[in-house]
Design a protein around this motif. Sequence first.
Motif, PDB file in Angstrom:
ATOM      1  N   TYR A  12       0.803  -1.224   0.000  1.00  0.00           N
ATOM      2  CA  TYR A  12       0.000   0.000   0.000  1.00  0.00           C
ATOM      3  C   TYR A  12       0.835   1.274   0.000  1.00  0.00           C
ATOM      4  O   TYR A  12       0.271   2.373  -0.020  1.00  0.00           O
ATOM      5  CB  TYR A  12      -0.948   0.015   1.207  1.00  0.00           C
ATOM      6  CG  TYR A  12      -0.228  -0.169   2.527  1.00  0.00           C
ATOM      7  CD1 TYR A  12       0.368   0.905   3.183  1.00  0.00           C
ATOM      8  CD2 TYR A  12      -0.130  -1.426   3.115  1.00  0.00           C
ATOM      9  CE1 TYR A  12       1.043   0.723   4.382  1.00  0.00           C
ATOM     10  CE2 TYR A  12       0.539  -1.609   4.304  1.00  0.00           C
ATOM     11  CZ  TYR A  12       1.126  -0.536   4.937  1.00  0.00           C
ATOM     12  OH  TYR A  12       1.800  -0.716   6.104  1.00  0.00           O
ATOM     13  N   VAL A 191      -5.812  -2.146   0.726  1.00  0.00           N
ATOM     14  CA  VAL A 191      -6.260  -0.851   0.201  1.00  0.00           C
ATOM     15  C   VAL A 191      -5.385   0.266   0.762  1.00  0.00           C
ATOM     16  O   VAL A 191      -4.811   1.066   0.031  1.00  0.00           O
ATOM     17  CB  VAL A 191      -7.746  -0.614   0.549  1.00  0.00           C
ATOM     18  CG1 VAL A 191      -8.190   0.787   0.131  1.00  0.00           C
ATOM     19  CG2 VAL A 191      -8.624  -1.671  -0.112  1.00  0.00           C
ATOM     20  N   THR A 192      -5.303   0.328   2.079  1.00  0.00           N
ATOM     21  CA  THR A 192      -4.431   1.272   2.779  1.00  0.00           C
ATOM     22  C   THR A 192      -3.768   0.510   3.914  1.00  0.00           C
ATOM     23  O   THR A 192      -4.005  -0.690   4.105  1.00  0.00           O
ATOM     24  CB  THR A 192      -5.219   2.461   3.361  1.00  0.00           C
ATOM     25  OG1 THR A 192      -6.027   1.987   4.455  1.00  0.00           O
ATOM     26  CG2 THR A 192      -6.111   3.111   2.323  1.00  0.00           C
ATOM     27  N   SER A 235      -3.754  -1.299  -4.579  1.00  0.00           N
ATOM     28  CA  SER A 235      -3.538  -0.030  -3.895  1.00  0.00           C
ATOM     29  C   SER A 235      -2.481   0.783  -4.624  1.00  0.00           C
ATOM     30  O   SER A 235      -1.429   0.271  -5.011  1.00  0.00           O
ATOM     31  CB  SER A 235      -3.096  -0.270  -2.448  1.00  0.00           C
ATOM     32  OG  SER A 235      -2.780   0.964  -1.826  1.00  0.00           O
ATOM     33  N   ASP A 239      -4.420   6.705  -0.256  1.00  0.00           N
ATOM     34  CA  ASP A 239      -5.874   6.501  -0.276  1.00  0.00           C
ATOM     35  C   ASP A 239      -6.445   6.422  -1.689  1.00  0.00           C
ATOM     36  O   ASP A 239      -7.515   6.972  -1.987  1.00  0.00           O
ATOM     37  CB  ASP A 239      -6.583   7.614   0.514  1.00  0.00           C
ATOM     38  CG  ASP A 239      -6.216   7.604   1.989  1.00  0.00           C
ATOM     39  OD1 ASP A 239      -5.843   6.535   2.497  1.00  0.00           O
ATOM     40  OD2 ASP A 239      -6.306   8.669   2.626  1.00  0.00           O
ATOM     41  N   VAL A 241      -6.947   3.543  -5.151  1.00  0.00           N
ATOM     42  CA  VAL A 241      -6.848   2.179  -5.656  1.00  0.00           C
ATOM     43  C   VAL A 241      -7.265   2.140  -7.117  1.00  0.00           C
ATOM     44  O   VAL A 241      -7.984   3.029  -7.600  1.00  0.00           O
ATOM     45  CB  VAL A 241      -7.737   1.174  -4.877  1.00  0.00           C
ATOM     46  CG1 VAL A 241      -7.360   1.106  -3.407  1.00  0.00           C
ATOM     47  CG2 VAL A 241      -9.216   1.496  -5.056  1.00  0.00           C
ATOM     48  N   ILE A 259     -11.821   6.731  -0.130  1.00  0.00           N
ATOM     49  CA  ILE A 259     -10.821   6.214  -1.063  1.00  0.00           C
ATOM     50  C   ILE A 259     -11.147   6.675  -2.481  1.00  0.00           C
ATOM     51  O   ILE A 259     -12.286   6.570  -2.920  1.00  0.00           O
ATOM     52  CB  ILE A 259     -10.776   4.671  -1.018  1.00  0.00           C
ATOM     53  CG1 ILE A 259     -10.535   4.169   0.426  1.00  0.00           C
ATOM     54  CG2 ILE A 259      -9.710   4.133  -1.965  1.00  0.00           C
ATOM     55  CD1 ILE A 259      -9.253   4.634   1.051  1.00  0.00           C
ATOM     56  N   ARG A 277      -5.249  -6.339  -9.568  1.00  0.00           N
ATOM     57  CA  ARG A 277      -4.023  -6.769  -8.875  1.00  0.00           C
ATOM     58  C   ARG A 277      -3.296  -7.823  -9.696  1.00  0.00           C
ATOM     59  O   ARG A 277      -2.068  -7.808  -9.801  1.00  0.00           O
ATOM     60  CB  ARG A 277      -4.354  -7.297  -7.475  1.00  0.00           C
ATOM     61  CG  ARG A 277      -3.122  -7.487  -6.576  1.00  0.00           C
ATOM     62  CD  ARG A 277      -3.525  -7.930  -5.176  1.00  0.00           C
ATOM     63  NE  ARG A 277      -2.399  -7.901  -4.247  1.00  0.00           N
ATOM     64  CZ  ARG A 277      -1.526  -8.888  -4.067  1.00  0.00           C
ATOM     65  NH1 ARG A 277      -1.654 -10.009  -4.794  1.00  0.00           N
ATOM     66  NH2 ARG A 277      -0.544  -8.794  -3.200  1.00  0.00           N
TER      67      ARG A 277
END
Length: 291
Positions: A12, A191-192, A235, A239, A241, A259, A277
Motif C-alpha cells: 500500500y 487498500v491502505t 492499492s 488513499d 486504488v 478512497i 491486482r
Amino acid sequence: MDNTPWGCDSDYGVLRDVALRSPEHFGWFGANAVAKETLRKGITFDAKLAADQHAAFVAAFEDAGVRVHMVDPDPALRYHVYTRDPAIVTPWGVLIGQMQREQRRGEVAPTVRFHQKTGIPIWNWVTAGSLEGGDVHLLRPGVAAIGMSGNRTTKEGAEQAKAWFEAEGWECRIVPIAEHFLHLDLLISMVTESLALVCTDVVEPEIVNWLAELGIKAVPTTYADAMRLAGNCLSLGDDRVISSAEAETANAQLRSLGIKVYDPALTMFTLAGGGPRCLSQPLRRESVKAG
C-alpha cells in the motif's frame, strides 16, 4: 529521476513504477475455475475490447502518476498479461516464483529478463513446488501472508518462501485457501495501511482477527464477489486504488471511506480469472517502514 529505490516493503505504499504487459496475444482458455465457467456459459472473447480495456487500465496508472513499464510480448504466453503471478518484488529484490500451469511456466523467462534489464536484483527463486505472486501479500513492513491452495501455490513452495521471509526478520503466515479461488488476492486485497477488501464469506475468522490485530479493518466482500474478481484491487497509496467497473459494491464501500477509486471496465480480464491486482506487478513503492 525518482530516487526511491526499486522494491516494495508493503502492498500500500505510494506506487511509483509498475510492470504490465500488452494483451496483444491474450486469449481465453480453460486455465482456471473462473475461465472455465466463462467458457461454459458461451461468452465470447473480444480482442478489440480487451485492447481498449487494457489501454484504459494503463491510462489510470498514468493519471495517478505511476510509471508504466511493459514486459516484452511473447505469442506463446497468452496469459502473461497477468504480470503478478511469475514474481514478487520485495524490499530485497525480486522473488521469482514457479508457475503451476503448464501453459504459464514459460512466463518465468521473460520475467527474469525484464528484471535483469530493469536493474532489479533477484533475491530468491522458488525451487520447491510452486508459488505464484497472487498468493503473496506484503501486509505491512515485516509481515507477509502466503495463500496456499495446494495447487497454484503448494505447501512446499509456500514453506520455502516463508522461511526466506523469516530469515529477513519478517513474520510470515501461510493461509490455506480452496483451489477454486485461484489465489489469495481473490479473497484479500490491501487498500491502505488500515483497510483491506476481505471476502468475509470465505476467509476464516482467525485470519480476519489476525488482520484486525495488525490494525487492518476488513471491508467485506462476498463469495460471489470473489468469483467475479470484484474483491481484487491494487492499492496506489495515498488513499487511492485501481479496481474494476464490475466491482460496484466494493467500489461504493471504498468511496464511502474516502478512497479514490479508478475503475476501468476490465470484463475481458476478470472473466478469465484476473483483476487489477493480477494484471499488475508493482516494481517500486515508497517505503512505509517506520524509522
